[in-house]
Design a protein around this motif. Structure first.
Motif, PDB file in Angstrom:
ATOM      1  N   GLY A 106     141.001  18.607 104.696  1.00 38.32           N
ATOM      2  CA  GLY A 106     141.405  19.788 105.446  1.00 38.32           C
ATOM      3  C   GLY A 106     141.355  19.549 106.944  1.00 38.32           C
ATOM      4  N   ALA A 107     140.407  18.743 107.380  1.00 35.47           N
ATOM      5  CA  ALA A 107     140.317  18.409 108.810  1.00 35.47           C
ATOM      6  C   ALA A 107     141.525  17.599 109.249  1.00 35.47           C
ATOM      7  CB  ALA A 107     139.025  17.643 109.081  1.00 35.47           C
ATOM      8  N   ARG A 108     141.983  16.710 108.379  1.00 33.99           N
ATOM      9  CA  ARG A 108     143.193  15.928 108.691  1.00 33.99           C
ATOM     10  C   ARG A 108     144.386  16.862 108.897  1.00 33.99           C
ATOM     11  NH1 ARG A 108     147.451  14.833 105.917  1.00 33.99           N
ATOM     12  NH2 ARG A 108     146.532  15.575 103.960  1.00 33.99           N
ATOM     13  N   LYS A 109     144.527  17.846 108.015  1.00 32.01           N
ATOM     14  CA  LYS A 109     145.635  18.789 108.137  1.00 32.01           C
ATOM     15  C   LYS A 109     145.510  19.621 109.409  1.00 32.01           C
ATOM     16  CE  LYS A 109     146.150  19.132 103.104  1.00 32.01           C
ATOM     17  NZ  LYS A 109     145.968  20.006 101.901  1.00 32.01           N
ATOM     18  N   ALA A 110     144.282  19.989 109.767  1.00 33.89           N
ATOM     19  CA  ALA A 110     144.069  20.743 111.000  1.00 33.89           C
ATOM     20  C   ALA A 110     144.459  19.911 112.209  1.00 33.89           C
ATOM     21  CB  ALA A 110     142.610  21.187 111.100  1.00 33.89           C
ATOM     22  N   LYS A 111     144.115  18.627 112.173  1.00 32.16           N
ATOM     23  CA  LYS A 111     144.475  17.725 113.268  1.00 32.16           C
ATOM     24  C   LYS A 111     145.991  17.626 113.406  1.00 32.16           C
ATOM     25  CE  LYS A 111     142.875  14.570 116.251  1.00 32.16           C
ATOM     26  NZ  LYS A 111     141.814  14.794 117.242  1.00 32.16           N
ATOM     27  N   GLU A 112     146.686  17.539 112.276  1.00 38.03           N
ATOM     28  CA  GLU A 112     148.144  17.463 112.300  1.00 38.03           C
ATOM     29  C   GLU A 112     148.764  18.740 112.863  1.00 38.03           C
ATOM     30  OE1 GLU A 112     149.206  16.632 108.275  1.00 38.03           O
ATOM     31  OE2 GLU A 112     148.684  14.494 108.405  1.00 38.03           O
ATOM     32  N   ALA A 113     148.078  19.874 112.700  1.00 39.00           N
ATOM     33  CA  ALA A 113     148.558  21.146 113.225  1.00 39.00           C
ATOM     34  C   ALA A 113     148.183  21.336 114.695  1.00 39.00           C
ATOM     35  CB  ALA A 113     148.007  22.297 112.399  1.00 39.00           C
ATOM     36  N   LYS A 114     147.570  20.301 115.305  1.00 36.18           N
ATOM     37  CA  LYS A 114     147.150  20.295 116.711  1.00 36.18           C
ATOM     38  C   LYS A 114     145.970  21.219 116.979  1.00 36.18           C
ATOM     39  CE  LYS A 114     151.769  19.060 118.425  1.00 36.18           C
ATOM     40  NZ  LYS A 114     152.837  19.367 119.417  1.00 36.18           N
ATOM     41  N   ALA A 115     145.211  21.517 115.924  1.00 38.43           N
ATOM     42  CA  ALA A 115     144.012  22.338 116.101  1.00 38.43           C
ATOM     43  C   ALA A 115     142.892  21.487 116.686  1.00 38.43           C
ATOM     44  CB  ALA A 115     143.572  22.943 114.775  1.00 38.43           C
ATOM     45  N   GLY A 116     142.199  22.027 117.670  1.00 38.74           N
ATOM     46  CA  GLY A 116     141.058  21.331 118.241  1.00 38.74           C
ATOM     47  C   GLY A 116     139.756  21.684 117.551  1.00 38.74           C
ATOM     48  N   THR A 117     139.747  22.820 116.831  1.00 37.55           N
ATOM     49  CA  THR A 117     138.554  23.255 116.118  1.00 37.55           C
ATOM     50  C   THR A 117     138.893  23.506 114.655  1.00 37.55           C
ATOM     51  OG1 THR A 117     137.676  24.322 118.115  1.00 37.55           O
ATOM     52  CG2 THR A 117     136.700  24.961 116.025  1.00 37.55           C
ATOM     53  N   TYR A 118     138.081  22.932 113.780  1.00 35.07           N
ATOM     54  CA  TYR A 118     138.245  23.064 112.336  1.00 35.07           C
ATOM     55  C   TYR A 118     137.116  23.943 111.825  1.00 35.07           C
ATOM     56  CZ  TYR A 118     138.442  21.427 107.418  1.00 35.07           C
ATOM     57  OH  TYR A 118     138.530  21.332 106.037  1.00 35.07           O
ATOM     58  N   CYS A 119     137.467  25.022 111.125  1.00 30.44           N
ATOM     59  CA  CYS A 119     136.500  26.039 110.718  1.00 30.44           C
ATOM     60  C   CYS A 119     136.276  25.998 109.213  1.00 30.44           C
ATOM     61  CB  CYS A 119     136.988  27.416 111.140  1.00 30.44           C
ATOM     62  SG  CYS A 119     137.413  27.548 112.887  1.00 30.44           S
ATOM     63  N   ILE A 120     135.069  25.665 108.799  1.00 26.44           N
ATOM     64  CA  ILE A 120     134.700  25.623 107.388  1.00 26.44           C
ATOM     65  C   ILE A 120     134.040  26.948 107.043  1.00 26.44           C
ATOM     66  CG2 ILE A 120     133.310  24.460 105.638  1.00 26.44           C
ATOM     67  CD1 ILE A 120     133.470  21.922 107.373  1.00 26.44           C
ATOM     68  N   VAL A 121     134.722  27.750 106.221  1.00 27.60           N
ATOM     69  CA  VAL A 121     134.286  29.120 105.941  1.00 27.60           C
ATOM     70  C   VAL A 121     133.986  29.271 104.452  1.00 27.60           C
ATOM     71  CG1 VAL A 121     134.878  31.559 106.149  1.00 27.60           C
ATOM     72  CG2 VAL A 121     135.773  29.909 107.820  1.00 27.60           C
ATOM     73  N   MET A 122     132.854  29.886 104.135  1.00 24.71           N
ATOM     74  CA  MET A 122     132.470  30.124 102.747  1.00 24.71           C
ATOM     75  C   MET A 122     132.169  31.594 102.525  1.00 24.71           C
ATOM     76  SD  MET A 122     129.910  26.933 101.878  1.00 24.71           S
ATOM     77  CE  MET A 122     128.995  28.065 100.833  1.00 24.71           C
ATOM     78  N   SER A 123     132.578  32.109 101.373  1.00 23.76           N
ATOM     79  CA  SER A 123     132.197  33.466 100.997  1.00 23.76           C
ATOM     80  C   SER A 123     130.751  33.458 100.509  1.00 23.76           C
ATOM     81  CB  SER A 123     133.124  33.982  99.894  1.00 23.76           C
ATOM     82  OG  SER A 123     132.932  33.222  98.707  1.00 23.76           O
ATOM     83  N   GLY A 124     130.173  34.649 100.419  1.00 22.04           N
ATOM     84  CA  GLY A 124     128.818  34.759  99.893  1.00 22.04           C
ATOM     85  C   GLY A 124     127.841  35.279 100.926  1.00 22.04           C
ATOM     86  N   ARG A 125     126.699  35.733 100.446  1.00 18.10           N
ATOM     87  CA  ARG A 125     125.665  36.268 101.342  1.00 18.10           C
ATOM     88  C   ARG A 125     125.027  35.171 102.166  1.00 18.10           C
ATOM     89  NH1 ARG A 125     122.415  40.656 102.105  1.00 18.10           N
ATOM     90  NH2 ARG A 125     120.268  40.262 102.744  1.00 18.10           N
ATOM     91  N   ARG A 126     124.628  34.100 101.494  1.00 17.80           N
ATOM     92  CA  ARG A 126     124.016  32.971 102.186  1.00 17.80           C
ATOM     93  C   ARG A 126     124.255  31.708 101.371  1.00 17.80           C
ATOM     94  NH1 ARG A 126     119.465  33.714 104.181  1.00 17.80           N
ATOM     95  NH2 ARG A 126     119.032  35.918 103.816  1.00 17.80           N
ATOM     96  N   PRO A 127     124.326  30.537 101.992  1.00 17.94           N
ATOM     97  CA  PRO A 127     124.571  29.300 101.253  1.00 17.94           C
ATOM     98  C   PRO A 127     123.286  28.766 100.612  1.00 17.94           C
ATOM     99  CG  PRO A 127     124.323  28.796 103.566  1.00 17.94           C
ATOM    100  CD  PRO A 127     124.226  30.304 103.446  1.00 17.94           C
ATOM    101  N   THR A 128     123.452  28.071  99.506  1.00 15.45           N
ATOM    102  CA  THR A 128     122.322  27.352  98.925  1.00 15.45           C
ATOM    103  C   THR A 128     122.122  26.056  99.713  1.00 15.45           C
ATOM    104  OG1 THR A 128     123.681  26.084  97.379  1.00 15.45           O
ATOM    105  CG2 THR A 128     122.911  28.260  96.647  1.00 15.45           C
ATOM    106  N   ASP A 129     120.967  25.449  99.556  1.00 18.52           N
ATOM    107  CA  ASP A 129     120.731  24.166 100.234  1.00 18.52           C
ATOM    108  C   ASP A 129     121.716  23.109  99.746  1.00 18.52           C
ATOM    109  OD1 ASP A 129     118.683  25.126 101.817  1.00 18.52           O
ATOM    110  OD2 ASP A 129     117.091  24.565 100.397  1.00 18.52           O
TER     111      ASP A 129
END
Length: 345
Positions: A106-129
């Motif tokens: 996904g970061a590769r695709k973001a780079k191709e779209a000329k994005a300087g920031t790649y945002c990793i977003v998850m649903s849920g209340r809180r992440p597990t370890d």
């Protein structure tokens, strides 16, 4: 014979107010509300003032951000705007956390779209370890392969999880306040406004850049919109995504009306006047609310999301690139900034 009614109310000099902001002025509540209540005929001069501030700190550069929905649905929270919440009946794709390899690609695709920031977003209340471990592994590979800023949005995290994410190379962590403290209970009951503030503070304590924003159009008052902008100033959020509700059928707020495009522009100007040095990002819902006035928003904001959002489609990336080019603006492909601009007084 009808006699025309003349508006005798004195007009605000938005350029002069912008110069005062650049000199260190903080808007009063009355001045802030004046932006939201400005006549539609003053929108161009209001944006000219906002652009005076925006260009002082960011020139004509536009930062692009791109999201990957790293975990979809399966959320126990009852946020009324969200298609991924437990109270939503929206027909969305649901899946557990994506693999490390998919996150890296996904970061590769973001780079191709000329994005300087790649945002990793998850649903849920809180992440597990374990979920945090997977993000950390992906971040390390992304940092090795791409010169990109990484923003994580994983929900309510612990101070220890925040520390580990920072050490792995996560530059920024997003956790939106979403709405004003006074309106929060009308939007969700499964967590408090203070829960969100505490998460942002945990991020700041480990040295990650805080990203926090709002969703406009959830039944809040204009006074509460001003409160949101001021709350983010007090939090010293480096990046402020301004979302405009894209009402999704099947959610509790699915029948909310669209926001007028001119009102959206006034909101963006408000956030620029109150948070002059910060990255203001036009975020979710811009396509359906700003519609044909999307380009005008960049006279106040200096950042947008490209590509699709979490469960809704965005504008084609090529159209965003063309919009920026047509404005005479320039894409800032590598969005590493050593320090946010400082307000001079």
């Amino acid at each position: 014979m009808l006699t025309p009614v003349l508006d005798t109310k004195p007009k605000t000099d938005w350029i002069a107010l912008a110069e005062e902001v650049l000199a260190g002025k903080e808007l009063t509540k009355e001045e802030a509300l004046g932006i939201l209540h400005a006549p539609d005929t003053e929108v161009l001069s209001l944006l000219q003032g906002a652009y005076r501030i925006r260009s002082h700190y960011y020139g004509n550069k536009v930062k692009l951000n791109m999201i990957i929905n790293a975990k979809s649905g399966l959320c126990p929270e009852d946020c009324g705007y969200c298609s991924q919440s437990i109270v939503s009946n929206a027909p969305i794709e649901k899946y557990p956390q994506l693999s490390k390899d998919v996150l890296v690609d996904g970061a590769r695709k973001a780079k191709e779209a000329k994005a300087g920031t790649y945002c990793i977003v998850m649903s849920g209340r809180r992440p597990t370890d374990k979920e945090v471990d997977n993000v950390i592994q992906a971040v390390r590979e992304i940092k090795e392969q791409h010169n990109m800023k990484i923003c994580a949005c994983l929900g309510l995290i612990t101070p220890e999880q925040a520390r580990r994410l920072k050490e792995a190379g996560v530059d920024r962590f997003n956790h939106n306040i979403n709405t004003a403290a006074s309106h929060h209970a009308n939007i969700t009951s499964t967590h408090t406004y203070d829960d969100r503030i505490n998460t942002i503070n945990a991020v700041k304590e480990v040295g990650m850049s805080p990203c926090s924003g709002v969703i406009i159009g959830m039944g809040e008052t204009d006074e509460e919109i001003v409160d949101m902008a001021n709350a983010l100033r007090e939090l010293n959020a480096d990046s402020i995504p301004v979302n405009f509700l894209n009402a999704i059928p099947g959610t509790p707020l699915g029948n909310m009306p669209k926001i007028g495009a001119l009102k959206c522009l006034k909101v963006l100007a408000l956030f620029r006047y109150i948070n002059p040095t910060k990255e203001i990002r036009i975020s979710g819902g811009r396509e359906v609310n700003l519609r044909h006035l999307q380009p005008m928003g960049l006279y106040a904001a200096n950042s947008i999301f490209v590509g699709d959002y979490l469960t809704t489609d965005g504008q084609k990336t090529q159209l965003d690139h063309e919009m920026i080019e047509d404005l005479g603006f320039e894409i800032e492909e590598c969005a590493f900034d050593s320090e946010p601009p400082v307000l001079t007084k």
